[in-house]
Design a protein around this motif. Sequence first.
Motif, short mmCIF file in Angstrom:
data_model
loop_
_atom_site.label_atom_id
_atom_site.label_comp_id
_atom_site.label_asym_id
_atom_site.label_seq_id
_atom_site.Cartn_x
_atom_site.Cartn_y
_atom_site.Cartn_z
N LEU A 211 53.81 25.66 88.64
CA LEU A 211 52.94 26.73 89.12
C LEU A 211 51.49 26.28 89.16
N PHE A 212 51.02 25.64 88.10
CA PHE A 212 49.63 25.17 88.06
C PHE A 212 49.36 24.12 89.13
N ALA A 213 50.36 23.32 89.45
CA ALA A 213 50.18 22.25 90.44
C ALA A 213 50.25 22.76 91.87
N ASP A 214 50.73 23.97 92.08
CA ASP A 214 50.86 24.53 93.43
C ASP A 214 49.54 25.17 93.86
N ALA A 215 48.77 24.44 94.65
CA ALA A 215 47.45 24.91 95.07
C ALA A 215 47.53 26.16 95.94
N GLY A 216 48.66 26.41 96.54
CA GLY A 216 48.83 27.62 97.35
C GLY A 216 48.97 28.89 96.54
N ARG A 217 49.37 28.75 95.28
CA ARG A 217 49.59 29.93 94.43
C ARG A 217 48.64 30.01 93.25
N THR A 218 47.99 28.92 92.91
CA THR A 218 47.18 28.89 91.69
C THR A 218 45.81 28.30 91.96
N GLU A 219 44.83 28.92 91.39
CA GLU A 219 43.46 28.42 91.46
C GLU A 219 42.83 28.62 90.09
N PHE A 220 42.04 27.66 89.67
CA PHE A 220 41.40 27.71 88.36
C PHE A 220 39.94 28.07 88.57
N LEU A 221 39.45 29.02 87.81
CA LEU A 221 38.06 29.44 87.88
C LEU A 221 37.37 29.06 86.58
N ILE A 222 36.36 28.20 86.69
CA ILE A 222 35.62 27.78 85.51
C ILE A 222 34.47 28.75 85.30
N VAL A 223 34.37 29.29 84.09
CA VAL A 223 33.29 30.20 83.73
C VAL A 223 32.50 29.55 82.60
N THR A 224 31.19 29.49 82.77
CA THR A 224 30.35 28.81 81.79
C THR A 224 29.06 29.58 81.58
N VAL A 225 28.25 29.10 80.68
CA VAL A 225 26.90 29.63 80.49
C VAL A 225 25.93 28.50 80.80
N PRO A 226 24.70 28.83 81.20
CA PRO A 226 23.76 27.79 81.62
C PRO A 226 23.04 27.08 80.47
N THR A 227 23.82 26.42 79.64
CA THR A 227 23.22 25.56 78.61
C THR A 227 23.70 24.14 78.89
N GLU A 228 22.96 23.17 78.38
CA GLU A 228 23.30 21.78 78.68
C GLU A 228 24.72 21.43 78.22
N LEU A 229 25.06 21.81 77.00
CA LEU A 229 26.38 21.48 76.47
C LEU A 229 27.49 22.16 77.28
N ALA A 230 27.33 23.43 77.57
CA ALA A 230 28.35 24.17 78.31
C ALA A 230 28.54 23.61 79.71
N VAL A 231 27.45 23.24 80.36
CA VAL A 231 27.54 22.67 81.71
C VAL A 231 28.24 21.32 81.66
N ARG A 232 27.90 20.49 80.68
CA ARG A 232 28.57 19.18 80.54
C ARG A 232 30.08 19.36 80.33
N GLU A 233 30.45 20.30 79.47
CA GLU A 233 31.86 20.57 79.21
C GLU A 233 32.56 21.08 80.47
N SER A 234 31.86 21.90 81.24
CA SER A 234 32.44 22.43 82.48
C SER A 234 32.64 21.32 83.51
N VAL A 235 31.69 20.41 83.59
CA VAL A 235 31.83 19.27 84.51
C VAL A 235 33.00 18.40 84.07
N ARG A 236 33.13 18.17 82.77
CA ARG A 236 34.25 17.38 82.26
C ARG A 236 35.58 18.06 82.58
N LEU A 237 35.64 19.38 82.40
CA LEU A 237 36.84 20.14 82.72
C LEU A 237 37.16 20.04 84.20
#
Length: 107
Positions: A55-81
């Motif tokens: 299910l996660f691999a099926d781009a037609g049915r699944t999409e991932f939304l990254i939610v972060t806060v605007p701090t340096e650490l959170a942005v770096r973690e979001s980019v890594r994710l």
Amino acid sequence: LTISTRINSNSMVRMLVGGAASRAGKTTEEVEEAAAAAKSALLKFQFQMYDLEDLFADAGRTEFLIVTVPTELAVRESVRLLNDLTFEAPDMPVKVRNVVANQVLGE
């Protein structure tokens, strides 16, 4: 399951389990039934995880939304994710189209 096959074929382990079962007031048969039920539950769970992976691999049915806060650490973690989701497994990328930044204050 390979491990359980090895354990079940090992007479010493079976003897130890049987001894522990008799001390607990359980018969070897009851222990074997419980072990079979546990194996069955683990197999069912394993197949569910395969379905979830598909299910996660099926781009037609699944999409991932990254939610972060605007701090340096959170942005770096979001980019890594983001990199892990899209580039870690090229044969099975997860679709990520948007990133949401919470707690952004206007000036």
